[in-house]
Scaffold this motif. Structure first.
Motif, mmCIF file in Angstrom:
data_model
loop_
_atom_site.group_PDB
_atom_site.id
_atom_site.type_symbol
_atom_site.label_atom_id
_atom_site.label_comp_id
_atom_site.label_asym_id
_atom_site.label_seq_id
_atom_site.Cartn_x
_atom_site.Cartn_y
_atom_site.Cartn_z
ATOM 1 N N ARG A 181 41.770 -34.804 -70.602
ATOM 2 C CA ARG A 181 42.975 -35.438 -70.061
ATOM 3 C C ARG A 181 44.146 -35.088 -70.969
ATOM 4 O O ARG A 181 44.005 -35.097 -72.195
ATOM 5 C CB ARG A 181 42.757 -36.947 -70.022
ATOM 6 C CG ARG A 181 43.900 -37.724 -69.429
ATOM 7 C CD ARG A 181 43.511 -39.178 -69.313
ATOM 8 N NE ARG A 181 44.571 -39.958 -68.747
ATOM 9 C CZ ARG A 181 44.476 -41.257 -68.506
ATOM 10 N NH1 ARG A 181 43.364 -41.896 -68.786
ATOM 11 N NH2 ARG A 181 45.485 -41.916 -67.985
ATOM 12 N N VAL A 182 45.296 -34.790 -70.374
ATOM 13 C CA VAL A 182 46.477 -34.401 -71.144
ATOM 14 C C VAL A 182 47.610 -35.375 -70.861
ATOM 15 O O VAL A 182 47.909 -35.666 -69.700
ATOM 16 C CB VAL A 182 46.936 -32.964 -70.789
ATOM 17 C CG1 VAL A 182 48.215 -32.608 -71.544
ATOM 18 C CG2 VAL A 182 45.836 -31.962 -71.077
ATOM 19 N N VAL A 183 48.216 -35.873 -71.926
ATOM 20 C CA VAL A 183 49.467 -36.620 -71.811
ATOM 21 C C VAL A 183 50.502 -35.771 -72.523
ATOM 22 O O VAL A 183 50.442 -35.585 -73.739
ATOM 23 C CB VAL A 183 49.369 -38.032 -72.426
ATOM 24 C CG1 VAL A 183 50.726 -38.719 -72.369
ATOM 25 C CG2 VAL A 183 48.315 -38.863 -71.706
ATOM 26 N N ASP A 184 51.424 -35.220 -71.752
ATOM 27 C CA ASP A 184 52.429 -34.307 -72.279
ATOM 28 C C ASP A 184 53.710 -35.083 -72.549
ATOM 29 O O ASP A 184 54.396 -35.500 -71.618
ATOM 30 C CB ASP A 184 52.677 -33.184 -71.270
ATOM 31 C CG ASP A 184 53.487 -32.045 -71.841
ATOM 32 O OD1 ASP A 184 54.205 -32.261 -72.851
ATOM 33 O OD2 ASP A 184 53.414 -30.948 -71.289
ATOM 34 N N LEU A 195 37.190 -26.445 -80.765
ATOM 35 C CA LEU A 195 36.863 -27.870 -80.828
ATOM 36 C C LEU A 195 37.716 -28.702 -79.864
ATOM 37 O O LEU A 195 37.254 -29.712 -79.336
ATOM 38 C CB LEU A 195 37.040 -28.399 -82.255
ATOM 39 C CG LEU A 195 36.061 -27.879 -83.295
ATOM 40 C CD1 LEU A 195 36.500 -28.297 -84.696
ATOM 41 C CD2 LEU A 195 34.649 -28.364 -82.996
ATOM 42 N N SER A 196 38.951 -28.261 -79.640
ATOM 43 C CA SER A 196 39.854 -29.027 -78.777
ATOM 44 C C SER A 196 39.350 -29.103 -77.336
ATOM 45 O O SER A 196 39.684 -30.037 -76.610
ATOM 46 C CB SER A 196 41.273 -28.464 -78.833
ATOM 47 O OG SER A 196 41.348 -27.212 -78.180
ATOM 48 N N ALA A 197 38.528 -28.144 -76.917
ATOM 49 C CA ALA A 197 37.971 -28.177 -75.559
ATOM 50 C C ALA A 197 37.067 -29.389 -75.360
ATOM 51 O O ALA A 197 36.892 -29.860 -74.235
ATOM 52 C CB ALA A 197 37.208 -26.889 -75.271
ATOM 53 N N GLY A 198 36.506 -29.936 -76.453
ATOM 54 C CA GLY A 198 35.640 -31.104 -76.363
ATOM 55 C C GLY A 198 36.370 -32.423 -76.543
ATOM 56 O O GLY A 198 35.746 -33.485 -76.515
ATOM 57 N N ALA A 199 37.693 -32.380 -76.711
ATOM 58 C CA ALA A 199 38.464 -33.613 -76.869
ATOM 59 C C ALA A 199 38.454 -34.403 -75.568
ATOM 60 O O ALA A 199 38.362 -33.846 -74.480
ATOM 61 C CB ALA A 199 39.902 -33.296 -77.272
ATOM 62 N N ARG A 200 38.542 -35.685 -75.693
ATOM 63 C CA ARG A 200 38.649 -36.531 -74.495
ATOM 64 C C ARG A 200 40.099 -36.625 -74.044
ATOM 65 O O ARG A 200 40.386 -36.783 -72.864
ATOM 66 C CB ARG A 200 38.104 -37.921 -74.826
ATOM 67 C CG ARG A 200 38.222 -38.918 -73.714
ATOM 68 C CD ARG A 200 36.881 -39.428 -73.271
ATOM 69 N NE ARG A 200 37.020 -40.246 -72.086
ATOM 70 C CZ ARG A 200 36.706 -41.529 -72.031
ATOM 71 N NH1 ARG A 200 36.221 -42.143 -73.082
ATOM 72 N NH2 ARG A 200 36.846 -42.185 -70.917
ATOM 73 N N ASN A 249 48.949 -29.484 -85.554
ATOM 74 C CA ASN A 249 47.867 -29.892 -84.660
ATOM 75 C C ASN A 249 46.796 -30.599 -85.467
ATOM 76 O O ASN A 249 46.475 -30.172 -86.575
ATOM 77 C CB ASN A 249 47.232 -28.669 -83.991
ATOM 78 C CG ASN A 249 48.237 -27.750 -83.358
ATOM 79 O OD1 ASN A 249 48.904 -28.116 -82.409
ATOM 80 N ND2 ASN A 249 48.361 -26.544 -83.898
ATOM 81 N N VAL A 250 46.239 -31.654 -84.893
ATOM 82 C CA VAL A 250 45.118 -32.332 -85.550
ATOM 83 C C VAL A 250 44.220 -32.944 -84.489
ATOM 84 O O VAL A 250 44.699 -33.497 -83.488
ATOM 85 C CB VAL A 250 45.594 -33.394 -86.567
ATOM 86 C CG1 VAL A 250 46.303 -34.563 -85.898
ATOM 87 C CG2 VAL A 250 44.444 -33.881 -87.433
ATOM 88 N N LEU A 251 42.932 -32.812 -84.702
ATOM 89 C CA LEU A 251 41.935 -33.415 -83.822
ATOM 90 C C LEU A 251 41.417 -34.666 -84.521
ATOM 91 O O LEU A 251 40.787 -34.586 -85.579
ATOM 92 C CB LEU A 251 40.797 -32.435 -83.550
ATOM 93 C CG LEU A 251 39.687 -32.898 -82.628
ATOM 94 C CD1 LEU A 251 40.221 -33.233 -81.241
ATOM 95 C CD2 LEU A 251 38.589 -31.845 -82.546
ATOM 96 N N LEU A 252 41.730 -35.823 -83.953
ATOM 97 C CA LEU A 252 41.302 -37.108 -84.501
ATOM 98 C C LEU A 252 39.970 -37.499 -83.880
ATOM 99 O O LEU A 252 39.741 -37.274 -82.685
ATOM 100 C CB LEU A 252 42.338 -38.194 -84.185
ATOM 101 C CG LEU A 252 43.778 -37.914 -84.600
ATOM 102 C CD1 LEU A 252 44.696 -39.013 -84.070
ATOM 103 C CD2 LEU A 252 43.893 -37.782 -86.106
ATOM 104 N N ARG A 253 39.099 -38.105 -84.663
ATOM 105 C CA ARG A 253 37.833 -38.623 -84.161
ATOM 106 C C ARG A 253 37.888 -40.153 -84.255
ATOM 107 O O ARG A 253 38.069 -40.718 -85.340
ATOM 108 C CB ARG A 253 36.646 -38.074 -84.956
ATOM 109 C CG ARG A 253 35.295 -38.434 -84.342
ATOM 110 C CD ARG A 253 34.119 -37.789 -85.071
ATOM 111 N NE ARG A 253 34.005 -38.223 -86.447
ATOM 112 C CZ ARG A 253 34.345 -37.488 -87.517
ATOM 113 N NH1 ARG A 253 34.801 -36.279 -87.384
ATOM 114 N NH2 ARG A 253 34.195 -37.982 -88.736
ATOM 115 N N CYS A 254 37.751 -40.796 -83.106
ATOM 116 C CA CYS A 254 37.871 -42.246 -83.041
ATOM 117 C C CYS A 254 36.700 -42.949 -83.720
ATOM 118 O O CYS A 254 35.544 -42.513 -83.601
ATOM 119 C CB CYS A 254 37.941 -42.704 -81.595
ATOM 120 S SG CYS A 254 39.430 -42.156 -80.745
#
Length: 129
Positions: A38-41, A102-107, A120-125
């Protein structure tokens, strides 16, 4: 109507759906956005909103147990690297190509208007308990 926190209805709703282990990519305007998440632009104009503003807003609302950014940020965008290291002490660095994979697996992907490279940063909840 909300009176504080993230007011954007699409972003606020998407955050409420996140669970433990879900990934949230916060990215600059130039990061390739993969199909799937899902993308929120939020991008409006170059630099607006900034990566720092969006990251700080998200960190105020999310529990983050880990984060991944591109190794290249250290040389190409020292200000962003310093911000990430300050805000995310457990930051892991990987090559930019790996971050894109890795970004392809982001929710969720939150695109900012940032116009500086490698912001850019990929956060893990995590969980709050």
């Amino acid at each position: 109507m909300k009176k504080a926190g993230i007011l954007n209805r699409h972003l606020s709703g998407a955050l409420a759906e996140l669970g433990h282990g879900d990934g949230v990519l916060v990215c600059d305007a130039g990061m390739p956005v993969p199909d799937g998440p899902r993308v929120v632009d939020l991008a409006f104009r170059a630099g607006v909103p900034s990566f720092a503003e969006v990251l700080d807003g998200l960190l105020a609302e999310l529990v983050v147990e880990g984060a991944t950014a591109a190794t290249e940020v250290r040389e190409a965008n020292a200000g962003c690297a310093a911000l990430l290291e300050l805000r995310l002490p457990a930051l892991e660095l990987v090559p930019h190509e790996r971050l894109k994979e890795l970004s392809a697996g982001a929710r969720l992907i939150v695109r900012t208007g940032e116009a500086r490279p490698y912001a850019n940063v990929l956060l893990r909840c995590g969980v709050f308990f």
